[in-house]
Design an enzyme around this catalytic site. Structure first.
Site, short mmCIF file in Angstrom:
data_model
loop_
_atom_site.label_atom_id
_atom_site.label_comp_id
_atom_site.label_asym_id
_atom_site.label_seq_id
_atom_site.Cartn_x
_atom_site.Cartn_y
_atom_site.Cartn_z
N ASP A 14 22.39 60.63 -22.62
CA ASP A 14 22.24 61.67 -21.61
C ASP A 14 22.74 61.11 -20.27
OD1 ASP A 14 21.58 63.98 -20.33
OD2 ASP A 14 19.41 63.73 -20.46
N ASP A 108 27.20 66.87 -20.81
CA ASP A 108 26.60 65.60 -20.36
C ASP A 108 25.64 64.95 -21.35
OD1 ASP A 108 24.70 67.59 -20.08
OD2 ASP A 108 23.86 66.77 -18.23
N GLU A 109 25.56 65.46 -22.57
CA GLU A 109 24.67 64.80 -23.54
C GLU A 109 25.16 65.01 -24.96
OE1 GLU A 109 20.68 66.39 -24.10
OE2 GLU A 109 21.26 68.23 -23.07
#
Length: 368
Positions: A14, A108-109
């Site tokens: 993350d 983003d993860e």
């Protein structure tokens, strides 16, 4: 150990305050300052906040005016999604150096299954450390990671030592780790469910584990069985590299609240056109149209209709949205309208539709 199910080596990576961190990286004058990506105007909503802003209580999805009250020195910047996507692609290339089993959740993860990996490294913790270092060296951003036996525990663990940290929950530690957590930390337990659990005296994983599957199913429906399993470390969902998009949407937040249905229909027309553009860019159609209405008091209402065929045409989307709009009286003035399309013709749906078409062709042949 049997109740933990299949043991795998899963990493959840993350990025730390991704959008805000990209802005601070690209503009050094913003580093170390409270920053919000998103609307700073009267009707704006925060997309992301830097850690300097979070100290003041600024969070994503917060109205811009509220964020400004919490942090008068807050700097607002416009989101640059093309740039975030560019950086995200660089990060994913790093992931694929270690494994092909990568399941992105957003820009983003992502989950990575490194049970078998390209580096031949038996330690998932060391792999996570290497990945985080490589992201920092090649991209210039920090990431946090959670490492455990399944996706559920790994995701919870990735929040533990943020920012720029990681946590490993080994197989023999999983049960104790879950029992000690506040239920609000459980991924998938929202505010409403959390409040309901608190009212029932369920505050921790240990409290949740004390309840029978029958009890949880009685009070939480199908989710009850899910809660019964996850608190015992059982989560069988595999890392799916070809994760199918489940829906596409377009929405608008208005500069002034609107109460006239005529104005709403005008806005819905442009929203339907935007959604059509996104659907055609992604080469998908769908069957379930959902109208999203956020009122001036911030309450949210959704209304849905499933069509007997797949659509991606703005005119049909608009007509269905209009039908849903008139389905019930408006309880207040409106600050946001949105249209989403789900039940898309991807994966299993595409296969089912093809089989249906083949059956119809066969039927036509017999009729002929």
């Amino acid at each position: 150990m049997k109740e933990l199910g299949t043991l795998r080596k899963i990493i959840h990576v993350d990025m730390d305050a991704f959008y805000a961190s990209v802005e601070q990286m690209d503009d050094p004058t913003l580093q170390g300052k409270p920053l919000a990506v998103g609307g700073g105007g009267k009707r704006g909503v925060i997309s992301a906040a830097s850690y300097e802003a979070r100290v003041f209580g600024v969070r994503s999805a917060m109205p811009g005016f509220k964020a400004r009250k919490l942090c008068p020195d807050l700097i607002f910047v416009r989101p640059r999604f093309d740039r975030y996507k560019e950086i995200s692609n660089q990060i994913r290339k790093i992931f694929f150096e270690y494994t092909d089993l990568v399941e992105p959740l957003s820009l983003d993860e992502a989950y990575l299954d490194v049970t078998q990996n390209k580096k031949g490294n038996p330690s998932a913790s060391l792999i996570a450390q290497e990945i985080r270092q490589q992201i920092f060296d090649e991209v210039g951003l920090t990431a946090s990671a959670g490492i455990s036996i399944n996706k559920f525990v790994a995701k919870i663990a990735s929040d533990y030592n943020k920012p720029n940290g990681q946590k490993t929950v080994n197989p023999e530690e999983v049960i104790e780790f879950l029992e000690g957590l506040d239920v609000k930390k459980f991924y998938g337990v929202g505010k409403v469910t959390q409040a309901k659990m608190y009212q029932m005296g369920i505050y921790t994983g240990k409290d949740l584990k004390s309840k029978s599957e029958e009890f949880l199913t009685q009070y939480f429906g199908k989710s009850g069985r899910h809660y019964y399993q996850i608190v015992r470390g059982v989560h069988l969902s595999e890392v799916k590299p070809n994760r199918q998009r489940k829906s596409l949407a377009a929405e608008r937040t208005f500069s002034e609240n609107i109460s006239s249905e005529i104005y709403m229909l005008e806005r819905l027309e442009s929203i339907a056109e935007e959604l059509q553009k996104r659907l055609k860019n992604n080469k998908v159609s769908g069957r379930t149209v959902t109208l999203k209405i956020r009122y001036s008091d911030f309450s949210l209402q959704t209304r849905s209709k499933t069509l007997p065929y797949f659509v991606n045409d703005a005119a049909i989307l608009l007509e269905t949205a209009k039908e849903l709009l008139y389905q019930d009286t408006m309880k207040n003035s409106v600050r946001l309208l949105g249209i989403s399309l789900s039940n898309l013709n991807t994966g299993d749906n595409k296969k089912k539709e093809k089989e249906k078409e083949e059956l119809e062709i066969i039927q036509l042949k017999f009729d002929f």
